[in-house]
Write an enzyme that holds these catalytic residues in place. Structure first.
Site, mmCIF file in Angstrom:
data_model
loop_
_atom_site.group_PDB
_atom_site.id
_atom_site.type_symbol
_atom_site.label_atom_id
_atom_site.label_comp_id
_atom_site.label_asym_id
_atom_site.label_seq_id
_atom_site.Cartn_x
_atom_site.Cartn_y
_atom_site.Cartn_z
ATOM 1 N N GLN A 191 0.826 -1.259 0.025
ATOM 2 C CA GLN A 191 -0.008 -0.172 0.039
ATOM 3 C C GLN A 191 0.913 1.368 -0.092
ATOM 4 O O GLN A 191 0.499 2.309 0.636
ATOM 5 C CB GLN A 191 -0.902 0.080 0.978
ATOM 6 C CG GLN A 191 -2.195 -1.015 1.084
ATOM 7 C CD GLN A 191 -2.895 -0.790 -0.121
ATOM 8 O OE1 GLN A 191 -3.233 0.288 -0.388
ATOM 9 N NE2 GLN A 191 -3.777 -1.838 -0.588
ATOM 10 N N SER A 192 2.059 1.297 -0.810
ATOM 11 C CA SER A 192 2.729 2.328 -0.818
ATOM 12 C C SER A 192 2.246 3.695 -1.266
ATOM 13 O O SER A 192 1.995 3.538 -2.392
ATOM 14 C CB SER A 192 4.035 1.918 -1.423
ATOM 15 O OG SER A 192 5.113 3.146 -1.787
#
Length: 325
Positions: free
Chosen positions: A77-78
């Site tokens: 989920q960068s």
């Protein structure tokens, strides 16, 4: 030309606004006008967030070097990976992002946005911080062997060049609220913290809240703050680095009661949405510092809102958000 002047505009919102949080401040026992938020969640590019400031310098460096593909990475989920892909599209460059995760069956949160933005996604499998950095370098090497000109960025854009974005942000904040005596930010890779210190000139003015991304923040932040100050032509920062290591619970992205309280307080008192990975834990650190008397007696306290909302909209947090605390 000063390195601070060598950046490419990527955000339509500059400077980002500062807003008082008097209702939250009152709930914490602070006088009106003492607690503020700097809205770096509103930077706009690819959904917004603090990484845009670093990318403005990193992308300028990439273009100056004649690179044709940006390469970076992060967790599944960068936020940084998502915004790097957006920056590449805006500048007409290609992009490869290396995600430290196995492939997903159903895309959610930032992965949905990654797919929409269309970078080449490398699923590197579950990796810790420094092995993931090595995977980014390996992806850049593969592109180089294929005749491309890659520009590799570390996790979070946390290079000395990237830190310049938050040197400039600190100078911007000094213009907006010159009587600021404490800035609180979530600490992932440490780059935002280091840049703020380099710009403000005093470690004691910045409190970082560890979110369990990087294992060596206590060494990294002072080293990178000094390097960023040197590159920006500013004096070496004074004071002692301040990092709260007590808010991340069982690890990176792990739900915690203090983070949930922070999300609830900001949402219900200020209409301000935080995320459970970065800004929520950063605010939990601010709340704890106020309650424990670890803040200056005077001056303004500024919370740096780093963005990250897409992570909240993932199955990991659905039940957690639905439960009344």
């Amino acid at each position: 030309m000063s390195p601070l002047d060598q950046w490419v505009p990527l955000s339509p919102v500059s400077p980002t606004p500062v807003q008082p949080m008097d209702r939250l401040g009152a709930a914490l026992g602070l006088a009106a006008g003492r607690l503020w938020v700097k809205r770096d969640d509103l930077t706009g590019l690819g959904g917004g967030g603090n990484k845009v400031r670093k990318l403005e310098y990193l992308c300028a460096d990439a273009v100056a070097e004649g690179c044709d593909v940006l390469v970076t990475g992060g967790g599944r989920q960068s936020n940084h990976a998502r915004m790097t892909a957006a920056a590449a599209n805006h500048l007409g460059l290609d992009c490869t992002i290396v995600l430290g995760s196995d492939p997903v069956d159903v895309a959610t949160g930032n992965v949905v946005l990654d797919q929409l933005l269309g970078p080449d996604i490398v699923w590197a499998g579950p990796l810790e911080y420094y092995p993931l950095e090595a995977a980014i370098d390996a992806a850049a090497d593969r592109l180089r062997l294929a005749g491309r000109r890659p520009y590799a960025m570390p996790l979070g854009g946390a290079s000395t060049v990237g830190q310049l974005g938050y040197v400039r942000a600190a100078l911007e904040l000094r213009e907006q609220l010159p009587d600021t005596t404490l800035i609180v930010t979530a600490d992932g890779t440490g780059g935002t913290h280091a840049g703020l210190v380099a710009g403000w000139g005093d470690h004691g003015t910045v409190l970082g809240v560890d979110v369990s991304t990087r294992p060596d923040l206590d060494d990294v932040v002072p080293r990178e703050a000094a390097a960023a100050a040197t590159l920006a032509g500013r004096p070496a920062p004074v004071g002692t680095c301040s990092i709260d290591h007590d808010r991340f619970g069982d690890g990176y992205g792990a739900p915690t009661p203090s983070c949930r309280e922070a999300l609830d307080l900001c949402a219900r008192l200020e209409g301000l949405l935080l995320d459970p990975v970065y800004s929520g834990k950063g605010m939990a650190g601010l709340v704890a510092a106020v309650r424990e008397g670890r803040i200056p007696d005077a001056g303004r306290i500024v919370f740096l809102h780093t963005g990250g909302l897409p992570a909240l909209l993932t199955p990991r947090y659905t039940d957690w958000v639905a439960e009344w605390p």
